[in-house]
Scaffold this motif. Structure first.
Motif, short mmCIF file in Angstrom:
data_model
loop_
_atom_site.label_atom_id
_atom_site.label_comp_id
_atom_site.label_asym_id
_atom_site.label_seq_id
_atom_site.Cartn_x
_atom_site.Cartn_y
_atom_site.Cartn_z
N ALA A 29 14.44 -29.72 7.49
CA ALA A 29 13.12 -28.72 7.26
C ALA A 29 13.59 -27.46 6.76
CB ALA A 29 12.10 -28.89 8.30
N PHE A 30 14.39 -26.86 7.63
CA PHE A 30 14.77 -25.63 7.35
C PHE A 30 15.97 -25.32 6.69
CE2 PHE A 30 12.28 -25.25 11.32
CZ PHE A 30 11.54 -24.04 11.07
N ALA A 31 16.55 -26.27 5.71
CA ALA A 31 17.58 -26.25 4.87
C ALA A 31 17.25 -25.34 3.49
CB ALA A 31 18.19 -27.44 4.15
N GLU A 32 18.27 -24.58 2.98
CA GLU A 32 17.79 -23.74 1.86
C GLU A 32 17.16 -22.63 2.49
OE1 GLU A 32 16.80 -26.00 -1.49
OE2 GLU A 32 18.92 -27.16 -1.38
N HIS A 33 17.22 -22.17 3.39
CA HIS A 33 16.31 -20.95 3.85
C HIS A 33 14.69 -21.32 4.08
CE1 HIS A 33 19.70 -18.28 3.29
NE2 HIS A 33 19.83 -18.88 2.25
N GLY A 34 14.51 -22.67 4.20
CA GLY A 34 13.24 -23.02 4.49
C GLY A 34 12.51 -23.25 3.40
N SER A 35 12.98 -23.61 2.27
CA SER A 35 12.30 -23.72 0.98
C SER A 35 11.31 -24.87 1.27
CB SER A 35 13.23 -23.86 -0.27
OG SER A 35 14.01 -24.86 0.14
N ALA A 36 11.57 -26.01 1.90
CA ALA A 36 10.80 -27.07 1.92
C ALA A 36 9.31 -26.52 2.61
CB ALA A 36 11.62 -28.03 3.13
N PHE A 37 9.21 -25.67 3.35
CA PHE A 37 7.91 -25.07 4.09
C PHE A 37 7.44 -24.54 2.65
CE2 PHE A 37 9.76 -25.60 8.05
CZ PHE A 37 8.98 -25.92 8.73
N GLY A 38 7.94 -23.67 1.83
CA GLY A 38 7.40 -23.23 0.71
C GLY A 38 6.95 -24.16 -0.18
N ARG A 39 7.56 -25.46 -0.43
CA ARG A 39 6.86 -26.35 -1.37
C ARG A 39 5.75 -27.10 -0.52
NH1 ARG A 39 12.37 -27.23 -1.58
NH2 ARG A 39 12.29 -29.26 -0.28
N LEU A 40 5.82 -27.12 0.60
CA LEU A 40 4.65 -27.68 1.36
C LEU A 40 3.35 -26.98 1.29
CD1 LEU A 40 3.67 -30.09 3.53
CD2 LEU A 40 4.65 -28.53 5.11
N PHE A 41 3.46 -25.60 1.70
CA PHE A 41 2.42 -24.86 1.46
C PHE A 41 1.93 -24.65 0.26
CE2 PHE A 41 4.27 -23.30 5.82
CZ PHE A 41 3.27 -24.03 6.66
N ALA A 42 2.57 -24.99 -0.90
CA ALA A 42 2.18 -24.51 -2.02
C ALA A 42 1.53 -25.96 -2.77
CB ALA A 42 3.51 -24.11 -3.11
N ASN A 43 1.30 -26.93 -1.88
CA ASN A 43 1.02 -28.22 -2.32
C ASN A 43 -0.58 -28.00 -2.33
OD1 ASN A 43 0.07 -30.91 -2.41
ND2 ASN A 43 1.59 -31.79 -1.44
N PRO A 44 -1.41 -28.22 -3.30
CA PRO A 44 -2.80 -27.99 -3.16
C PRO A 44 -3.68 -28.87 -2.09
CG PRO A 44 -2.27 -29.07 -5.27
CD PRO A 44 -0.95 -28.47 -4.59
N LEU A 45 -3.00 -30.23 -2.03
CA LEU A 45 -3.45 -31.09 -0.96
C LEU A 45 -3.58 -30.74 0.09
CD1 LEU A 45 -2.22 -34.59 -2.57
CD2 LEU A 45 -4.73 -33.38 -3.06
N LEU A 46 -2.51 -29.73 0.70
CA LEU A 46 -2.34 -29.68 2.25
C LEU A 46 -3.60 -28.81 2.84
CD1 LEU A 46 -0.30 -29.52 4.57
CD2 LEU A 46 0.28 -27.22 3.67
N PRO A 47 -4.25 -28.00 2.47
CA PRO A 47 -5.59 -27.31 3.00
C PRO A 47 -6.53 -28.47 3.40
CG PRO A 47 -4.90 -26.17 1.37
CD PRO A 47 -4.14 -27.24 1.25
N GLY A 48 -6.80 -29.35 2.46
CA GLY A 48 -7.88 -30.38 2.59
C GLY A 48 -7.32 -31.40 3.57
N ALA A 49 -6.14 -31.87 3.61
CA ALA A 49 -5.20 -32.75 4.51
C ALA A 49 -5.46 -32.36 5.78
CB ALA A 49 -3.90 -32.95 4.22
N LEU A 50 -5.29 -30.80 5.88
CA LEU A 50 -5.15 -30.28 7.47
C LEU A 50 -6.78 -30.32 8.09
CD1 LEU A 50 -3.65 -28.61 9.54
CD2 LEU A 50 -3.90 -26.59 8.30
N ARG A 51 -7.38 -29.88 6.91
CA ARG A 51 -8.94 -29.76 7.41
C ARG A 51 -9.47 -31.26 7.94
NH1 ARG A 51 -10.55 -27.54 3.43
NH2 ARG A 51 -11.21 -29.30 2.13
N ASN A 52 -9.21 -32.41 7.02
CA ASN A 52 -9.59 -33.57 7.22
C ASN A 52 -9.05 -34.30 8.43
OD1 ASN A 52 -11.13 -33.76 4.84
ND2 ASN A 52 -9.57 -34.64 3.77
N THR A 53 -7.75 -33.87 8.72
CA THR A 53 -7.06 -34.38 10.02
C THR A 53 -7.80 -33.76 11.24
OG1 THR A 53 -5.02 -34.63 8.70
CG2 THR A 53 -4.71 -34.57 11.08
N LEU A 54 -8.02 -32.64 10.97
CA LEU A 54 -8.71 -31.92 12.53
C LEU A 54 -9.96 -32.41 12.61
CD1 LEU A 54 -7.61 -28.11 11.91
CD2 LEU A 54 -7.17 -29.67 13.85
N ALA A 55 -10.71 -32.60 11.39
CA ALA A 55 -12.20 -33.21 11.67
C ALA A 55 -12.11 -34.50 12.17
CB ALA A 55 -12.99 -33.12 10.21
#
Length: 275
Positions: A29-55
């Motif tokens: 996950a933290f390879a290449e200075h954590g670029s994977a987290f940058g790609r993850l948070f740039a995914n437009p589906l992530l906010p909805g997935a996080l909200r739906n999972t919590l709900a």
């Protein structure tokens, strides 16, 4: 004399099935200075997935806690012989995997399910009646099917060993029924109920087998988003590792809240106990 094993089996289990997998995920996950987290948070589906999972998790956990509490109260009231077979029946859903439970719900409530066909015989539309099981509502019901018994069996000892003398004393001193219940019984069992609700909510957030069988990848939640990253069509394992850590952190926060409630109850009881 029986030799005590100590705590090393538990530590070995944690090392094999938690520490080692986590040690494999973190570098990815933290390879290449954590670029994977940058790609993850740039995914437009992530906010909805996080909200739906919590709900979904909090709703399923809350409903399961309420129903499981009512079942636990009823268990505590039953005679010993009846209580044994009721507890055996409650344990059955815990023996099945999430996939088996999902397929059982499809066979019963799906578009061609047994219950749906019975309702179709009364004039209902099978497509409409049987379609709800494949959405968030059906998934929440399937989760509750095996979360309610977990809550009930966990809370049964709390209600079976509940001391009712403080409530009776409060009633004798003139307190109303609700005030006596609120100040004695509710104050005693509420932390256990809330901690169990947090536990089953975390289980619902992290479960993917039932969701995969019922909703496929049409429902935008974190476990199915993770499955899409590691399935046949996924190739970004850095993002999958980052998403795994995010989902783990979410579940740990929810379970930590429940543990904090239980610890607070223990500290309060210890402080109020005369020495």
């Amino acid at each position: 004399m029986i030799r005590r094993f100590g705590a090393w089996p538990a530590w070995a289990f944690m090392a094999l099935f938690f520490a080692l997998p986590l040690a494999a995920l973190v570098p990815e996950a933290f390879a290449e200075h954590g670029s994977a987290f940058g790609r993850l948070f740039a995914n437009p589906l992530l906010p909805g997935a996080l909200r739906n999972t919590l709900a979904l998790g909090l709703t399923a956990g809350g409903v399961s806690a309420l129903v499981g509490t009512a079942v636990a109260i009823e268990l505590a009231r039953q005679p010993a012989a009846r209580r044994r077979w009721m507890m055996a029946l409650l344990g059955l859903p815990l023996a099945f995997s999430g996939l088996v439970i999902a397929y059982g719900f499809i066979l019963a409530f799906g578009r061609a399910g047994f219950v749906t066909q019975l309702l179709a015989g009364l004039g209902a539309d099978p497509a409409r009646v049987g379609g709800w099981i494949y959405g968030a509502g059906g998934l929440g019901l399937a989760y509750a099917y095996y979360l309610v018994p977990r809550v009930a069996l966990s809370l049964y000892p709390v209600f079976a060993n509940l001391d009712r003398r403080p409530m009776l004393a409060a009633r004798t001193l003139g307190a109303t029924r609700w005030r006596a219940f609120n100040d004695t019984v509710l104050a005693e069992v509420a932390p256990s109920v809330l901690s169990n609700a947090c536990l089953v909510a975390a289980i619902a957030m992290g479960t993917y087998g039932t969701a995969l069988a019922l909703a496929g990848t049409q429902l935008n939640i974190l476990p199915l988003m993770l499955y899409a990253q590691v399935g046949d069509g996924g190739s970004d394992f850095g993002v999958a590792a980052a998403l795994s850590l995010l989902l783990m952190a979410l579940c740990v926060i929810v379970m930590g809240a429940g543990d904090a409630l239980a610890r607070r109850r223990d500290r309060t009881k210890h402080a109020s106990t005369p020495h």
